[in-house]
Design a protein around this motif. Structure first.
Motif: not given
Length: 397
Positions: A27-33, A96-103, A333-334
């Motif tokens: 979801q965060v990856a999609r929010w970030c395009g 990138r960090i936001a996506v990795l922290l999404g989980g 790991l993330d």
């Protein structure tokens, strides 16, 4: 039947936990395009899959993990010309960090939601309850755990009765029954002075501590001290909250869980020898690591006894463990990927100070030996814990 239902429900809960973790990344990856190529729960052969848009969704045969495949997650990941504008590796560092922290964020949210639900429905363990050790019963001490004992134990012989509260051992204050047990275990064969509270009166009672031999979770024989006492139930141990007061109570309990989980992670490596020893018949430590197999069995025991609040609390603990475990700064790991992004940012900061341009994405090929080693280690530990959970499982009841 209820046991099997609990096992199945907990296994489903584990699969949902993994799925929600990966959903957070997606979801965060999609929010970030960014472009998500695949979203799968499990490993091994594919059970089914369906394609929607640019993403393939699927379920694999072994629901022990999952993955979210984002185009261009690292510089090693080949991308097509059509995917290049959506590649993760070319996005700003904070995305990138936001996506990795999404989980991790998703698992923390699930933990908080479950804890809140338990707080208003059944109640949470009361962190402010009085845990001063209170004697529930006295009895004899088994010098040999394989043989029966009879008569009064040291505590009863010294005049200690059910309802007495133990405040100190040889002047050392004890705040809980577990601490009392630990202090006595250090004094086999000694005579100790217990500060005993009975009603409004306090007195010192001298007790001869019996030496007994026990086997540790690591399979070692040790001599410990016992006096033949059992704990009384803790008053107000569980506290139920209304929807408003449950909010701060959930936050406080969550903070306590985070601290306990970090401590558990720090002690994790030291518990592995005990897990290995338990495979060969030694006593299994109740606090030793569990796999999804062991956790599901515990879930079945809880369901069998209608302990649904404990069932949900264990799911909350699982989500928090998954979140914090993934923050460990080691690949795959993330946290390992986050560490690489942070390193890139620090490196480029100093390059800029020297008048140099950014150096681009990190060379993941240099990290592959560490990644493979960590993956092999995690897989090996996972297999060992699963075997232990099959041949010598932890039982709560």
């Amino acid at each position: 039947m209820s046991y099997l239902l609990g096992v199945v429900l907990f296994a489903v809960g584990i699969a949902l936990t993994i799925g929600l973790h990966e959903l957070g990344h997606m979801q965060v990856a999609r929010w970030c395009g960014m472009r998500v190529r695949r979203f799968f729960i499990g490993f091994g052969p594919t059970v089914f899959q369906v394609t929607k848009g640019h993403t393939v969704y699927g379920l694999k045969a072994v629901p022990l993990g999952g993955f979210c495949d984002i185009a261009g997650m690292t510089a090693l990941d080949e991308v097509t010309p059509e995917e290049r504008p959506y590649a993760m590796v070319d996005r700003p560092w904070w995305q990138r960090i936001a996506v990795l922290l999404g989980g991790v964020t998703m698992n923390i949210l699930v933990t908080l939601i479950v804890l809140y639900g338990v707080a208003v429905s059944s109640g949470l363990p009361n962190l402010h309850a009085d845990y001063t050790p209170e004697i529930g019963q006295t009895g004899c001490v088994k010098v040999d755990p394989n043989q029966q004992c009879s008569g009064d134990g040291p505590a009863a012989a010294a005049g200690i009765k059910p309802g007495d509260r133990i405040l100190a051992v040889d002047g050392q204050p004890v705040a809980s029954f577990m601490q009392l047990r630990e202090e006595l275990a250090k004094r086999p064969g000694q005579t100790v002075t217990l500060q005993v509270e009975r009603g409004s009166e306090r007195s010192d009672v001298r007790v001869d501590v019996t030496s007994v031999t026990r086997t540790t979770a690591e399979g070692k024989e040790v001599t410990v001290g016992m006096i033949g006492v059992g704990a009384a139930p803790i008053k107000d141990a569980i506290k139920k909250y209304d929807p408003v007061s449950a909010i701060p109570a959930t936050g406080e309990f969550f903070g306590n869980m985070v601290q306990a989980t970090w401590q558990g992670l720090a002690s994790f490596p030291a518990k592995i020898p005990g897990v290995v020893a338990s495979i060969f018949g030694h006593t299994r430590d109740e606090e030793s690591p569990m796999s999804v197999v062991g956790a599901s069995r515990i879930g079945g025991e809880m369901a069998e006894r209608s302990q649904w609040a404990m069932f949900m609390m264990m799911l909350a603990s699982l989500n928090l463990f998954l979140a914090l475990f993934n923050l460990i700064p080691l690949p795959p790991l993330d946290g390992g990927h986050i560490a690489v992004v942070v390193w890139e940012k620090i490196r480029d900061f100093f390059r800029k100070r020297r008048g140099l341009p950014p150096a681009g994405p990190a060379d993941y090929e240099k990290l592959m030996p560490l990644t493979y080693a960590m993956s092999a280690l995690l897989l090996s530990v996972g297999v060992l814990v699963i075997i232990a959970d099959v041949v010598n499982p932890i039982r709560l009841f």
